[in-house]
Design a protein around this motif. Sequence first.
Motif, PDB file in Angstrom:
ATOM      1  N   THR A   1       0.825  -1.201   0.000  1.00 52.18           N
ATOM      2  CA  THR A   1       0.000   0.000   0.000  1.00 52.18           C
ATOM      3  C   THR A   1       0.860   1.253   0.000  1.00 52.18           C
ATOM      4  N   LEU A   2       1.917   1.256   0.804  1.00 51.87           N
ATOM      5  CA  LEU A   2       2.793   2.428   0.871  1.00 51.87           C
ATOM      6  C   LEU A   2       3.509   2.661  -0.449  1.00 51.87           C
ATOM      7  N   VAL A   3       4.045   1.609  -1.054  1.00 50.20           N
ATOM      8  CA  VAL A   3       4.765   1.769  -2.319  1.00 50.20           C
ATOM      9  C   VAL A   3       3.820   2.225  -3.422  1.00 50.20           C
ATOM     10  N   ARG A   4       2.624   1.684  -3.476  1.00 45.93           N
ATOM     11  CA  ARG A   4       1.659   2.113  -4.482  1.00 45.93           C
ATOM     12  C   ARG A   4       1.178   3.543  -4.232  1.00 45.93           C
ATOM     13  N   SER A   5       1.389   4.046  -3.020  1.00 44.69           N
ATOM     14  CA  SER A   5       0.984   5.412  -2.694  1.00 44.69           C
ATOM     15  C   SER A   5       2.092   6.431  -2.937  1.00 44.69           C
ATOM     16  N   GLY A   6       3.301   5.955  -3.259  1.00 43.57           N
ATOM     17  CA  GLY A   6       4.391   6.875  -3.559  1.00 43.57           C
ATOM     18  C   GLY A   6       5.530   6.868  -2.572  1.00 43.57           C
ATOM     19  N   PHE A   7       5.450   6.030  -1.533  1.00 43.59           N
ATOM     20  CA  PHE A   7       6.562   5.898  -0.599  1.00 43.59           C
ATOM     21  C   PHE A   7       7.684   5.119  -1.292  1.00 43.59           C
ATOM     22  N   THR A   8       8.906   5.567  -1.132  1.00 43.70           N
ATOM     23  CA  THR A   8      10.016   4.931  -1.848  1.00 43.70           C
ATOM     24  C   THR A   8      11.164   4.511  -0.940  1.00 43.70           C
ATOM     25  N   GLN A   9      11.096   4.841   0.348  1.00 39.36           N
ATOM     26  CA  GLN A   9      12.194   4.527   1.268  1.00 39.36           C
ATOM     27  C   GLN A   9      11.703   3.525   2.308  1.00 39.36           C
ATOM     28  N   LEU A  10      11.751   2.236   1.976  1.00 40.23           N
ATOM     29  CA  LEU A  10      11.220   1.197   2.861  1.00 40.23           C
ATOM     30  C   LEU A  10      12.297   0.199   3.269  1.00 40.23           C
ATOM     31  N   THR A  11      12.289  -0.146   4.547  1.00 42.38           N
ATOM     32  CA  THR A  11      13.068  -1.274   5.061  1.00 42.38           C
ATOM     33  C   THR A  11      12.068  -2.313   5.545  1.00 42.38           C
ATOM     34  N   ILE A  12      12.203  -3.547   5.065  1.00 44.69           N
ATOM     35  CA  ILE A  12      11.280  -4.612   5.447  1.00 44.69           C
ATOM     36  C   ILE A  12      12.070  -5.717   6.149  1.00 44.69           C
ATOM     37  N   VAL A  13      11.518  -6.208   7.260  1.00 45.15           N
ATOM     38  CA  VAL A  13      12.239  -7.144   8.126  1.00 45.15           C
ATOM     39  C   VAL A  13      11.381  -8.375   8.379  1.00 45.15           C
ATOM     40  N   ASP A  14      11.941  -9.555   8.120  1.00 43.52           N
ATOM     41  CA  ASP A  14      11.244 -10.812   8.408  1.00 43.52           C
ATOM     42  C   ASP A  14      12.258 -11.945   8.280  1.00 43.52           C
TER      43      ASP A  14
ATOM     44  N   ILE B   1      14.368  -0.177  -1.562  1.00 47.68           N
ATOM     45  CA  ILE B   1      13.834  -1.199  -0.660  1.00 47.68           C
ATOM     46  C   ILE B   1      14.999  -1.973  -0.038  1.00 47.68           C
ATOM     47  N   GLU B   2      15.117  -1.909   1.272  1.00 47.43           N
ATOM     48  CA  GLU B   2      16.121  -2.709   1.981  1.00 47.43           C
ATOM     49  C   GLU B   2      15.421  -3.908   2.615  1.00 47.43           C
ATOM     50  N   ALA B   3      15.852  -5.099   2.235  1.00 39.60           N
ATOM     51  CA  ALA B   3      15.251  -6.328   2.747  1.00 39.60           C
ATOM     52  C   ALA B   3      16.191  -6.958   3.769  1.00 39.60           C
ATOM     53  N   ILE B   4      15.717  -7.110   4.992  1.00 39.42           N
ATOM     54  CA  ILE B   4      16.520  -7.694   6.069  1.00 39.42           C
ATOM     55  C   ILE B   4      15.906  -9.035   6.465  1.00 39.42           C
ATOM     56  N   HIS B   5      16.639 -10.117   6.192  1.00 39.43           N
ATOM     57  CA  HIS B   5      16.163 -11.464   6.499  1.00 39.43           C
ATOM     58  C   HIS B   5      16.636 -11.822   7.903  1.00 39.43           C
ATOM     59  N   ALA B   6      15.861 -11.429   8.911  1.00 42.70           N
ATOM     60  CA  ALA B   6      16.282 -11.615  10.296  1.00 42.70           C
ATOM     61  C   ALA B   6      15.078 -11.492  11.231  1.00 42.70           C
ATOM     62  N   PHE B   7      15.235 -12.016  12.443  1.00 38.48           N
ATOM     63  CA  PHE B   7      14.276 -11.800  13.506  1.00 38.48           C
ATOM     64  C   PHE B   7      14.514 -10.428  14.136  1.00 38.48           C
ATOM     65  N   TYR B   8      13.489  -9.909  14.820  1.00 42.91           N
ATOM     66  CA  TYR B   8      13.689  -8.795  15.749  1.00 42.91           C
ATOM     67  C   TYR B   8      13.544  -9.383  17.141  1.00 42.91           C
ATOM     68  N   THR B   9      14.662  -9.531  17.840  1.00 43.35           N
ATOM     69  CA  THR B   9      14.676 -10.174  19.149  1.00 43.35           C
ATOM     70  C   THR B   9      15.608  -9.402  20.077  1.00 43.35           C
TER      71      THR B   9
END
Length: 258
Positions: free
Chosen positions: A42-55, A96-104
């Motif tokens: 939703t954010l990217v389709r709305s024009g946001f371009t600076q995203l970090t995603i973590v999972d 888009i920064e993709a972080i393949h990790a837990f948040y612990t």
Amino acid sequence: MNREEVFNRTARLTGRATLSAFGETKVIIFGMGGVGSWAAETLVRSGFTQLTIVDADCIAVSNINRQLPATSTTVGQIKVEAMKARLLDINPDANIEAIHAFYTASTQADYDLRNYDIIIDAIDSLSDKALLILNATRAVAETAHSDRPSRFYSSMGAALKLDPSRVSVAEFWKVKGCPLAAALRRKFKKSGEFPARKFKCVYSDELVSNHPDADVMADNSGAMSFNKVATNGAMMHITAIFGITLASLAIRDVMSAS
């Protein structure tokens, strides 16, 4: 592609200055499952371009019923990498920064949450979620008087829900009827450590039980448990609304500041 043309319908509602602000807003989303993946798109389709995603998860067969990047051809892929590819397919100019990790507790030092304008929590694990809430609200408090204060939004439990009209937004301590919110409040009270600031949550007060058939249904898809107590039923028409609502909070936040 011409950015002006891609986001023409957005700019007609928000104006060019706000669309530009969307592109400058740094967002981090923890959790790319049935809630977080829809918030990210939703954010990217709305024009946001600076995203970090973590999972830390990989796509499992059981994700297909509700998670955005999960299809028959992406099963087994790293979730954040599949999601990054999709987001860049929507907007190749996005960062888009993709972080393949837990948040612990052992990884929390890897994230300086003060560096983000908006922090979104879509984590499933109770302990990790509580930790993120404490750290995110602390970051909000520490940046409150800066030029770019951080904002934090959290998803409560989206499983065991069927009625989309019951999805609501409330301040955390005012959320009613959500077992996850209640469990978090108990955890904070027991530890004596509380969120540093108030924050908004997406939640539903609907209480539905797993079908009796669930007792004999095995989940052999390989999905990671993230310390969940149980596997509960969930459907896309609820989890997606949770994620889109989280994104809407971020969108309206930036619009109000522009």
